[in-house]
Every structure is written in C-alpha cells, then in structure tokens.
Design an enzyme around this catalytic site. Structure first.
Site, PDB file in Angstrom:
ATOM      1  N   GLU A  98      35.237  59.336  40.057  1.00  0.00           N
ATOM      2  CA  GLU A  98      34.700  57.962  40.064  1.00  0.00           C
ATOM      3  C   GLU A  98      34.986  57.294  41.400  1.00  0.00           C
ATOM      4  O   GLU A  98      35.972  57.627  42.061  1.00  0.00           O
ATOM      5  CB  GLU A  98      35.393  57.137  38.963  1.00  0.00           C
ATOM      6  CG  GLU A  98      34.592  56.985  37.684  1.00  0.00           C
ATOM      7  CD  GLU A  98      33.456  55.972  37.764  1.00  0.00           C
ATOM      8  OE1 GLU A  98      32.960  55.681  38.867  1.00  0.00           O
ATOM      9  OE2 GLU A  98      33.046  55.486  36.698  1.00  0.00           O
ATOM     10  N   ASP A  99      34.150  56.346  41.763  1.00  0.00           N
ATOM     11  CA  ASP A  99      34.437  55.570  42.971  1.00  0.00           C
ATOM     12  C   ASP A  99      35.508  54.517  42.710  1.00  0.00           C
ATOM     13  O   ASP A  99      36.460  54.375  43.461  1.00  0.00           O
ATOM     14  CB  ASP A  99      33.155  54.912  43.518  1.00  0.00           C
ATOM     15  CG  ASP A  99      32.379  54.112  42.468  1.00  0.00           C
ATOM     16  OD1 ASP A  99      32.770  54.089  41.278  1.00  0.00           O
ATOM     17  OD2 ASP A  99      31.353  53.503  42.833  1.00  0.00           O
ATOM     18  N   PHE A 151      35.761  42.247  45.695  1.00  0.00           N
ATOM     19  CA  PHE A 151      34.589  43.111  45.648  1.00  0.00           C
ATOM     20  C   PHE A 151      34.500  43.899  46.958  1.00  0.00           C
ATOM     21  O   PHE A 151      34.429  43.320  48.035  1.00  0.00           O
ATOM     22  CB  PHE A 151      33.324  42.286  45.427  1.00  0.00           C
ATOM     23  CG  PHE A 151      32.131  43.136  45.141  1.00  0.00           C
ATOM     24  CD1 PHE A 151      31.930  43.672  43.872  1.00  0.00           C
ATOM     25  CD2 PHE A 151      31.211  43.438  46.138  1.00  0.00           C
ATOM     26  CE1 PHE A 151      30.843  44.487  43.602  1.00  0.00           C
ATOM     27  CE2 PHE A 151      30.120  44.260  45.884  1.00  0.00           C
ATOM     28  CZ  PHE A 151      29.935  44.777  44.607  1.00  0.00           C
TER      29      PHE A 151
HETATM   30  P1  5GP Z   1      33.965  49.167  35.113  1.00  0.00           P
HETATM   31  O1  5GP Z   1      33.269  49.583  33.872  1.00  0.00           O
HETATM   32  O2  5GP Z   1      35.268  49.878  35.360  1.00  0.00           O
HETATM   33  O3  5GP Z   1      34.164  47.672  35.155  1.00  0.00           O
HETATM   34  O4  5GP Z   1      32.939  49.414  36.246  1.00  0.00           O
HETATM   35  C1  5GP Z   1      33.024  50.348  37.200  1.00  0.00           C
HETATM   36  C2  5GP Z   1      31.787  50.271  38.063  1.00  0.00           C
HETATM   37  O5  5GP Z   1      31.557  48.909  38.521  1.00  0.00           O
HETATM   38  C3  5GP Z   1      32.006  51.081  39.316  1.00  0.00           C
HETATM   39  O6  5GP Z   1      31.632  52.431  39.132  1.00  0.00           O
HETATM   40  C4  5GP Z   1      31.159  50.316  40.326  1.00  0.00           C
HETATM   41  O7  5GP Z   1      29.823  50.748  40.241  1.00  0.00           O
HETATM   42  C5  5GP Z   1      31.206  48.866  39.872  1.00  0.00           C
HETATM   43  N1  5GP Z   1      32.236  48.106  40.618  1.00  0.00           N
HETATM   44  C6  5GP Z   1      33.373  47.590  40.139  1.00  0.00           C
HETATM   45  N2  5GP Z   1      34.084  46.966  41.113  1.00  0.00           N
HETATM   46  C7  5GP Z   1      33.361  47.100  42.248  1.00  0.00           C
HETATM   47  C8  5GP Z   1      33.560  46.672  43.611  1.00  0.00           C
HETATM   48  O8  5GP Z   1      34.552  46.054  44.015  1.00  0.00           O
HETATM   49  N3  5GP Z   1      32.566  47.010  44.497  1.00  0.00           N
HETATM   50  C9  5GP Z   1      31.454  47.693  44.127  1.00  0.00           C
HETATM   51  N4  5GP Z   1      30.569  47.939  45.084  1.00  0.00           N
HETATM   52  N5  5GP Z   1      31.238  48.111  42.858  1.00  0.00           N
HETATM   53  C10 5GP Z   1      32.178  47.812  41.930  1.00  0.00           C
END
Ligand code: 5GP
Length: 180
Positions: A98-99, A151
């Site tokens: 995951e990123d 972000f």
């Molecule tokens: P979660 O379900 O954990 O809230 O969401 C994860 C996804 O939200 C990540 O795979 C990414 O696509 C997006 N995301 C969450 N935080 C960030 C951030 O700081 N920057 C970006 N570009 N995407 C984010």
C-alpha cells in the site's frame, strides 16, 4: 509542478534507504515461502516497483484496484473492487503493498475480502502510516514511515491524479487546492 510543493517531507534518498531496509526485513521473514506481492493501484506502483527489487526471493506480483465511495480526500469505508486478482491465492502468502494507511478502512475491507479466499497468510507493507487518523482496527506489518496528519503527494500519491511522479513525498501548498 514543484511550484505547488510547500515542503519535502521525505526525500528521494530517505525513501531509497528505507525501501532497501524493508526489502531486507521481508526477505528474512519470507525465506522459503511462496509470496504474492499485491499492489494496490494506483498509488502503490512506484513503491512496489522499488520494493520488489529489494526482496531477494522468488515472488509473483499482481494488482487490485479499489475505489472508496466518498469525496477524493476522505475515505468512506465502503469499498468497490474495480480490478481483481487474476488467479486463486490458496497456495500463497499474500503481502499487500500500500502507499498509505490513513483511516485503515480500505485495508480492513481488503484484508477481510482476501482472507475469505483462504491464502496461507495476509500481511501488509505500507510506505506511509498516518496512525493519528485510524478508524479501523488494522496495523500494517511493515511500515516505511509514520507521518503526521497532513495530505501528502509524490512517489505514487496523487492530488487529482497529479504529482504521482515526484521522486519524493511532499506537502502541497494551499494554492494547489484552490486552482483545482
Ligand atoms: P484509508 O481507507 O486508509 O483512509 O485510505 C487510504 C487511501 O486514501 C490511500 O490508499 C490513498 O489513496 C488515500 N489517502 C489517504 N491519505 C492520503 C494522503 O495524505 N495523500 C494522498 N495523496 N492520498 C491519501
């Protein structure tokens, strides 16, 4: 493009060094096991491409694309599979790449979905962890960097599909949100 970057949070050099460390750790832990590295499109692509070359074991990789319903910077926890795996996973150890793990809602859904397919194990490697925002009870098994609640973009992470090709992780200026 870089005129909209407020500051660099993690440099290209720091990313490179940490990916080597993660690869070494994973290599030790998975010795003798059959691994499927599962990249989550699109954000994990640069990280995964670098990481797999630091895992010194035979492996296969595949991708899934997920979309969470909700506005672009907020996750709703309701996840749709846009692209699924190409084969059965009953004989492999899945390592999800995951990123970023933010609320953790996407990952929680994904882990449950994969476990139902009876793989040998399911673990997670994430480049970034924003633990302060966690809503679901999930902890990545391997984490590159813990980051504050900001972000971020770059090295695969986007804002409106841009900035994914930056070689570092940066924080956007307020103006970037205003022009888009
Ligand atoms: P979660 O379900 O954990 O809230 O969401 C994860 C996804 O939200 C990540 O795979 C990414 O696509 C997006 N995301 C969450 N935080 C960030 C951030 O700081 N920057 C970006 N570009 N995407 C984010």
């Amino acid at each position: 493009m870089e005129e909209y970057i407020d500051r660099v949070l993690i440099s290209k050099e720091e990313l490179g060094k940490r990916v080597v460390e993660l690869g070494a750790e994973i290599t030790r832990d998975y010795e003798g096991k059959k691994i499927l590295v599962l990249g989550i499109l699109k954000g994990a692509v640069p990280f995964m491409a670098d990481l797999i070359r630091e895992i010194k074991l035979p492996l296969a990789y595949d991708f899934m694309a997920l979309s969470s319903y909700g506005v672009s910077t907020q996750s709703s926890g309701v996840v749709r599979i846009l692209k699924d795996l190409e084969r059965s996973v009953e004989d492999v150890h899945i390592l999800i790449a995951e990123d970023i793990v933010d609320t953790g809602l996407t990952l929680k859904y994904l882990k449950e979905n994969l476990r139902a397919r009876n793989p040998l194990s399911v673990k997670v490697v994430t480049l970034l962890d924003k633990a302060a925002r966690r809503k679901a009870d999930v902890t990545p098994d391997y984490n590159g960097f813990s980051i504050p609640d900001e972000f971020v973009v770059g090295y695969g992470l986007d804002f409106n599909e841009e900035y994914r090709n930056l070689p570092y992780i940066g924080v956007l200026k307020q103006e970037a949100y205003e022009i888009n």
